[in-house]
Write an enzyme that holds these catalytic residues in place. Structure first.
Site, PDB file in Angstrom:
ATOM      1  N   PRO A  59       0.746  -1.114   0.025  1.00 48.68           N
ATOM      2  CA  PRO A  59      -0.395   0.286   0.062  1.00 48.68           C
ATOM      3  C   PRO A  59       1.071   1.330  -0.142  1.00 48.68           C
ATOM      4  O   PRO A  59       1.477   1.117   0.602  1.00 48.68           O
ATOM      5  CB  PRO A  59      -1.270  -0.105   1.262  1.00 48.68           C
ATOM      6  CG  PRO A  59      -1.130  -1.397   1.624  1.00 48.68           C
ATOM      7  CD  PRO A  59       0.604  -2.538   0.886  1.00 48.68           C
ATOM      8  N   GLU A  60       0.467   2.448  -1.120  1.00 41.02           N
ATOM      9  CA  GLU A  60       1.539   3.645  -0.738  1.00 41.02           C
ATOM     10  C   GLU A  60      -0.224   4.520  -0.979  1.00 41.02           C
ATOM     11  O   GLU A  60      -0.938   4.689  -0.944  1.00 41.02           O
ATOM     12  CB  GLU A  60       2.522   3.489  -1.844  1.00 41.02           C
ATOM     13  CG  GLU A  60       3.111   2.538  -1.361  1.00 41.02           C
ATOM     14  CD  GLU A  60       5.072   2.234  -2.488  1.00 41.02           C
ATOM     15  OE1 GLU A  60       5.001   3.200  -3.071  1.00 41.02           O
ATOM     16  OE2 GLU A  60       5.056   1.737  -2.164  1.00 41.02           O
ATOM     17  N   LYS A  66      -0.912   8.307   2.713  1.00 38.00           N
ATOM     18  CA  LYS A  66      -1.488   7.157   2.361  1.00 38.00           C
ATOM     19  C   LYS A  66      -1.527   6.644   4.124  1.00 38.00           C
ATOM     20  O   LYS A  66      -2.337   6.044   4.212  1.00 38.00           O
ATOM     21  CB  LYS A  66       0.438   6.130   3.478  1.00 38.00           C
ATOM     22  CG  LYS A  66       1.201   6.660   2.441  1.00 38.00           C
ATOM     23  CD  LYS A  66       3.020   5.426   2.589  1.00 38.00           C
ATOM     24  CE  LYS A  66       3.995   5.611   1.963  1.00 38.00           C
ATOM     25  NZ  LYS A  66       4.701   4.564   2.833  1.00 38.00           N
ATOM     26  N   ASN A  88       8.408   2.876  -0.491  1.00 38.23           N
ATOM     27  CA  ASN A  88       9.225   2.416  -0.932  1.00 38.23           C
ATOM     28  C   ASN A  88       9.750   1.854  -2.284  1.00 38.23           C
ATOM     29  O   ASN A  88      10.293   2.021  -3.499  1.00 38.23           O
ATOM     30  CB  ASN A  88       9.967   1.521  -0.141  1.00 38.23           C
ATOM     31  CG  ASN A  88      11.397   0.731   0.176  1.00 38.23           C
ATOM     32  OD1 ASN A  88      12.188   2.007  -0.331  1.00 38.23           O
ATOM     33  ND2 ASN A  88      11.765  -0.310   0.018  1.00 38.23           N
ATOM     34  N   ARG A 109      15.134   0.265   5.205  1.00 40.16           N
ATOM     35  CA  ARG A 109      14.111  -0.349   3.578  1.00 40.16           C
ATOM     36  C   ARG A 109      14.904  -0.465   2.781  1.00 40.16           C
ATOM     37  O   ARG A 109      15.787  -0.362   2.726  1.00 40.16           O
ATOM     38  CB  ARG A 109      12.512   0.694   3.093  1.00 40.16           C
ATOM     39  CG  ARG A 109      11.809   0.937   3.788  1.00 40.16           C
ATOM     40  CD  ARG A 109      10.473  -0.319   4.241  1.00 40.16           C
ATOM     41  NE  ARG A 109       9.682   1.194   4.874  1.00 40.16           N
ATOM     42  CZ  ARG A 109       9.195   1.058   5.497  1.00 40.16           C
ATOM     43  NH1 ARG A 109       9.772   0.167   7.248  1.00 40.16           N
ATOM     44  NH2 ARG A 109       8.126   1.692   6.309  1.00 40.16           N
TER      45      ARG A 109
END
Length: 294
Positions: A2-3, A51, A196, A284
């Site tokens: 999810p972004e 988000k 990311n 990340r």
């Protein structure tokens, strides 16, 4: 993963299905809001900021963040799961709805009939026509809508806003020129919505190593324009792509150890700074091409 585009779709489907309807079942299954009840209130609408998903009910806002695994799912009243919500459910039909379980905000949009296991449900917001289930949400809370600027005022400009303030995003990013470009773009205080996958793919498309600093990466306006272009291109579809080919959607993200689609070199993986401690993670994974990126 999810972004910002995922949150946008989730809010869009929630708004389309729930706006104007009256709540007849309201459960927030988190300790701080377990006793909160908006039954009888009318749903005003839904929106996304970066988000973050904002479902406005009466004069309150249900705020959720999908995190890594969260989603919202629409199910019809009387579907599998029932009032108790104890069944994981099976695909089937109810009220003319058929097909596989679908998630809005990761998903295929539109109502489905399957409920997940009870322990995964964080929110149940029901109306006479449709029930919204918040599943595996990383954050769930409720506060007066008037408090939204106070609660989310720290967010940077949203790349999916109708007219994002890219000049302000540029100013915030350039205020820390020694920071890595990945950390700067992932920091939601600078610009909201990028995650990311986007940042990793943007580095490849710009031919820049993820470790390069803001001062080393060229015109930040071009980076922000690219980020907005990619998010707009993926906003209205579930199958996210950065190559233009849904069969081969990514240039580098998730492809460590494989060959670069452009030059054939073996892709390299390492970690980079995540941007901000608000996410609960300090690093990340990043993937890049040692030949195409410098």
């Amino acid at each position: 993963m999810p972004e910002g585009d995922t949150a946008y779709r989730a809010a869009h489907h929630l708004a389309r299905s729930l706006t104007g309807r009256t709540i007849d079942r309201f459960e927030l299954r988190v300790p701080n809001f377990a006793q909160f009840d908006l039954t009888g209130e009318k749903i005003v609408g839904a929106d996304a900021r970066g988000k973050h998903i904002l479902l406005r009910i009466g004069d309150h806002t249900v705020h959720s963040h999908l995190g890594m695994d969260g989603s919202w799912r629409l199910v019809p009243p009387g579907s599998s799961g029932g009032r108790a919500g104890t069944s994981s459910g099976q695909p089937g039909s109810s009220g003319g709805l058929r097909g596989r379980p679908a998630r809005i905000g990761g998903a295929r949009g539109g109502p489905t009939v399957a409920w997940p296991a009870t322990h995964r449900i964080r929110a149940i917001i029901g109306t006479d026509a449709v029930i919204a289930l918040g599943i595996d949400l990383a954050k769930l809370e409720c506060w007066p809508t008037a408090d939204e600027p106070l609660r989310l005022g720290w967010l940077g400009p949203d790349l999916l806003a109708a007219e994002p303030d890219l000049a302000e995003a540029r100013r915030r990013i350039l205020s820390q020129p020694d920071r890595s470009i990945t950390a700067a773009l992932l920091d939601q205080r600078n610009v909201a919505g990028l995650g990311n996958e986007y940042v990793t793919e943007m580095c490849f498309l710009r031919g820049v190593l993820p470790s390069r600093t803001v001062a080393e990466i060229g015109d930040i306006d071009e980076w922000l324009a690219l980020g907005r272009q990619l998010m707009l291109a993926n906003r209205d579809r579930v199958e996210r792509t950065f190559t233009g080919d849904l069969r081969r959607p990514n240039w580098v993200f998730g492809r460590e150890g494989r060959q670069c689609r452009r030059c054939g070199s073996d892709l390299v993986a390492d970690t980079h700074e995540s941007g901000t401690a608000r996410s609960g993670a300090t690093s990340r994974e990043s993937v890049w091409c040692p030949s195409c990126q410098h």
